[in-house]
Design an enzyme around this catalytic site. Structure first.
Site, PDB file in Angstrom:
ATOM      1  N   PRO A 366      28.154  40.104  35.442  1.00 54.19           N
ATOM      2  CA  PRO A 366      27.704  41.392  34.909  1.00 54.19           C
ATOM      3  C   PRO A 366      28.816  42.438  34.974  1.00 54.19           C
ATOM      4  O   PRO A 366      29.629  42.455  35.897  1.00 54.19           O
ATOM      5  CB  PRO A 366      26.541  41.776  35.841  1.00 54.19           C
ATOM      6  N   GLY A 367      28.828  43.318  33.964  1.00 51.37           N
ATOM      7  CA  GLY A 367      29.742  44.455  33.988  1.00 51.37           C
ATOM      8  C   GLY A 367      31.124  44.208  33.448  1.00 51.37           C
ATOM      9  O   GLY A 367      31.985  45.080  33.554  1.00 51.37           O
ATOM     10  N   GLY A 369      31.752  43.674  30.231  1.00 51.59           N
ATOM     11  CA  GLY A 369      31.841  44.210  28.867  1.00 51.59           C
ATOM     12  C   GLY A 369      31.378  43.271  27.782  1.00 51.59           C
ATOM     13  O   GLY A 369      31.807  43.407  26.634  1.00 51.59           O
ATOM     14  N   SER A 692      32.108  22.106  45.988  1.00 49.85           N
ATOM     15  CA  SER A 692      33.488  22.575  46.164  1.00 49.85           C
ATOM     16  C   SER A 692      33.789  23.040  47.578  1.00 49.85           C
ATOM     17  O   SER A 692      34.926  23.401  47.874  1.00 49.85           O
ATOM     18  CB  SER A 692      33.776  23.716  45.182  1.00 49.85           C
ATOM     19  N   LYS A 735      37.750  32.335  41.541  1.00 46.18           N
ATOM     20  CA  LYS A 735      37.995  32.126  42.963  1.00 46.18           C
ATOM     21  C   LYS A 735      39.332  32.716  43.389  1.00 46.18           C
ATOM     22  O   LYS A 735      39.448  33.332  44.466  1.00 46.18           O
ATOM     23  CB  LYS A 735      37.941  30.628  43.273  1.00 46.18           C
TER      24      LYS A 735
END
Length: 807
Positions: A366-367, A369, A692, A735
């Site tokens: 989120p955020g 664009g 992972s 990451k």
């Protein structure tokens, strides 16, 4: 050959197969015979005429009517013994034969005969039916048949009189069965195979009672429909009279009527022939209806929807690549891959002239664009923009519309968006496509399969319109936070472009170029000089937000400028006075925003035993996930905590198995695992899953057991196998950004992920020491604090793996 009623004699006769027909005793029926075997059977029957001049044969129904040449096992074994009343050859080679059923018969054997069926049979002798109860049943059946005939106009009344004088139960049951409707041939055959006349009468009585109820319901429905038609016709004639009176009185103006306006709109629209024919039919229907009727409103709404769609109306694309690139760069910082894809589309459009709209899917936290990027793409192309929010949508009709049979029916969101856009080639953003769900009303993601397939969406059919609409020129852009909840067939139809989180430098540039000017204007400080230092912006990024995007950053900056606006109003001497400039540094920011929401870097100040920095990917970007391991006296039990799901629990088991298998190389006694329990913990009350973290857990266990600390400035990611091999993982870019954000110096990743390092920003790659590994022993040599790494390397030899590569 002669058969008396009471005779039970076994003999041989030809058999005539029947399609969809069951012949009852006492029934006279004409048959048209065309199959060669059947004609041969008739000829043989005629040749077998006895002294009485009658031709006898067996008649049996086929189990499957479509079979042209049935085998013996495809015929019912229970047949009807009949006699030929009349036979007439026809000019086309077929034969018309009139047969009469005489008695029931059982086929005992099919004789070997190629020309036709020749059967041994035994005539069925029915049990006698006498007594008071039988007479009562006969009367009840006759009365019920009378009531049935009175309701069923397809049966002649004279038949009821004939039935009334029959007192024999067997003959009565067969006579009535001839004239009753059965659901299938199997039901008729079942009645034929019922040898007891009493049981047959009971079945017929039950069947007639059901048919009488159905006929009564039909009568009631017809009566209601007739009344409705009479009322509708009456309204129509009254409306016509009222319009004639209004014309005489001059109440109506000379302008066009509403119906004439609809005709004119239809002529002006460039619609397909199918749509034109459909609308003409609906307008004609509307003219025949009263304007106040409910059906007229439904028809009028449908016509208005069809005529309001932009059939063939398109906006002209801006094909200037330089201008489009300027628009995209002005609205968004970075996002190189997305911008390149749009510019490629424009270049191909210039060369080809006509191109199907691409189906893009932006996936990212989120955020970053995604939604605003869709609006910028529409602006760069010069197209109309429409956004469809799919979060929480669980009804398939939201996409494809409701059928007109439902009250309040309307088209789906796709057609509604086209109407709002007034264009057939808009940019439609399908926002939050991963948040859809399904229930008993259907699966909206399945409905999107046609919408998002360029090979199918040129004939998209909305349930409400029931017309094909061309969506191939529409550019569909989907947004999602993750792909795991999107069905695989839907993923296959989209070109997925992943948007990773922003680095601190990118957030700083975005704040300078876009967020600060936007918030200055939004808070009335556009004409006021506000100097905000880089350190102040970095403080907001580090201490007041922890996100992959910039949504919270914009929210915190808005808070800063709101407080500055308040200070400006307080310090102004008069309403017309010029506002004083502001200088916002790190100290000022912390004073305005208050206590920091995010603590300083959580990285440990000292190297710890059994504590390892792992790297994880979430829907909100990358995260540094601390893994803790410890041992305690016990019986070799493994405890794994931290809201873990199945895959992660299995990775923990694999890590323990690897460490136990290499125990001697690590200097661990064999009895250790029998006398001690191991506990692996992942802090944080949120679900965690994925393979992972395998190397992280293995490193933490080795550190906890051997009492060798782990370097605090090292983070790692990778799946492990039982043989200690480190296999590739996903989300490497996110990451690495998370490690860089936390101040990690060294990142250990699988060597097979080397190809993915190109996606990591160059500045991040320079700031991090990225070590590529093939085996866990390489990870341990890099992560553990060793006094003599060479001895540890000799103690834990590399199993065919190359030496660690630093970048």
């Amino acid at each position: 050959m002669f058969f008396s009623r009471d005779e039970k004699k076994e003999t041989v006769l030809p058999l005539l197969p029947l399609r969809d027909i069951v012949l009852f005793p006492h029934e006279v029926r004409p048959l048209y015979v065309g199959r060669e075997k059947s004609i041969a059977a008739l000829k043989d029957a005629m040749a077998r005429k006895g002294a009485d001049g009658k031709a006898w044969l067996l008649l049996s129904a086929q189990k499957k009517a479509k079979t042209n040449d049935p085998a013996p096992d495809e015929l019912f074994q229970f047949a009807t013994l009949g006699q030929v009343v009349q036979l007439l050859p026809l000019p086309d080679g077929t034969v018309k034969v009139l047969v009469e059923g005489v008695a029931r018969a059982k086929i005992s054997k099919f004789q070997s005969h190629d020309a036709f069926f020749l059967c041994d049979f035994e005539r069925v002798v029915e049990p006698p039916a006498n007594g008071v109860e039988v007479e009562a049943l006969v009367r009840a059946v006759q009365a019920t048949f009378k009531a049935y005939v009175e309701l069923n106009k397809r049966i002649a009344p004279e038949l009821q009189q004939q039935v009334a004088i029959i007192d024999d139960a067997a003959r009565l049951s067969d006579t009535i069965a001839i004239h009753l409707p059965f659901k299938s041939v199997a039901d008729k055959q079942a009645l034929l195979e019922t040898e007891s006349p009493i049981r047959r009468l009971e079945k017929l009585y039950e069947l007639m009672q059901g048919e009488i109820e159905i006929l009564k319901a039909e009568k009631r429905i017809k009566s209601r429909v007739k009344k409705q038609m009479e009322r509708t016709q009456r309204e129509y004639f009254l409306n016509e009279q009222m319009q004639a009176i209004q014309r005489e009185l001059g109440d109506k103006d000379d302008g066009k009527s509403e119906l004439q306006e609809l005709d004119d709109k239809l002529k002006a629209k460039k619609m397909p022939k199918e749509a034109v024919a459909k609308v003409k039919k609906e307008i004609k229907k509307l003219k025949m209806m009263g304007p106040m009727s409910a059906e007229a409103t439904v028809v009028r709404n449908y016509i208005d929807w069809v005529l309001s769609l932009p059939w063939g109306d398109e906006t002209r694309d801006k094909l200037d690549i330089t201008e489009a690139e300027g628009v995209l760069n002005a609205d968004h910082y970075g996002l190189k891959k997305v911008k390149e894809r749009i510019l490629e589309y424009l270049a191909v459009q210039q060369l080809v002239g006509k191109l199907k709209g691409p189906i893009l899917c932006f996936v990212g936290p989120p955020g970053v664009g995604k939604t605003s990027l869709g609006r910028s793409i529409a602006k760069a192309l010069g197209r109309k923009f429409q956004r469809i929010a799919l979060g929480g949508v669980r009804d398939e009709a939201e996409i494809r519309g409701h059928r007109r049979t439902y009250i309040g029916a309307m088209p789906g969101k796709i057609v509604q968006s086209l109407k709002k856009a007034e264009s057939s080639n808009p940019v439609i953003l399908l926002d939050e496509i991963d948040k859809m769900s399904s229930d008993f009303r259907g699966d909206p993601s399945a409905a999107l399969l046609e919408v998002l397939d360029p090979e199918q969406n040129h004939t998209f059919n909305d349930h409400y319109l029931d017309l094909d609409y061309d969506l191939s020129k529409v550019m569909f852009i989907c947004t999602a936070n993750s792909m795991h909840s999107i069905p695989q067939p839907l993923q296959d139809r989209m070109e997925v472009i992943r948007l990773a989180g922003y680095t601190e430098e990118e957030k700083l540039a975005i704040a300078r170029r876009y967020l600060i000017p936007k918030q200055k204007e939004a808070n009335g400080l556009a004409d006021v000089e506000v100097k905000m230092t880089d350190s102040a912006i970095r403080t907001v990024i580090r201490r007041y937000t922890r996100e992959a995007g910039v949504r919270n950053l914009e929210r915190e900056l808005a808070g800063v400028f709101r407080k500055l606006a308040r200070e400006a109003i307080k310090g102004r001497q008069s309403p017309t006075a010029t506002l004083a400039p502001f200088e916002v540094d790190q100290k000022k920011v912390m004073k305005l925003l208050g206590v920091a929401k995010v603590p300083k870097d959580k990285n440990e100040k000292e190297n710890q035993l059994g504590m390892v920095n792992g790297l994880a990917w979430t829907e909100f970007g990358g995260e540094v996930l601390v893994t803790e391991a410890t041992t305690m006296p016990g019986k070799g039990k493994l405890i794994v905590t931290g809201v873990l799901r199945d895959v992660m629990k299995e990775s923990a088991q694999a890590a323990v198995t690897y460490v136990r298998s290499k125990a001697r190389r690590f200097g661990i006694e064999d009895k250790f695992f029998e006398q001690n329990d191991m506990h692996i913990h992942f802090p944080g009350a949120f679900p965690k899953d994925g393979p992972s973290a395998g190397v992280t857990m293995a490193t933490a266990l080795v550190s906890a057991i051997t009492r060798i600390p782990v370097r605090r400035d090292v983070a790692m990611t990778g799946e492990i196998t039982l043989r200690g091999r480190v296999t590739p993982i996903g989300g490497l870019k996110e990451k690495c950004l998370a490690a860089h954000r936390l101040g990690i110096k060294t990142v250990i990743v699988p060597r097979e992920n080397k190809k993915d390092l190109r996606e990591v920003p160059k500045k991040v790659r320079k700031a991090l020491k990225i070590v590529l590994v093939d085996y866990v022993d390489e990870v341990l040599r890099e992560a553990l604090v060793l006094e003599k790494p060479a001895e540890f390397a000799r103690l834990v030899p590399t199993e065919g793996g190359a030496a660690p590569a630093a970048m």
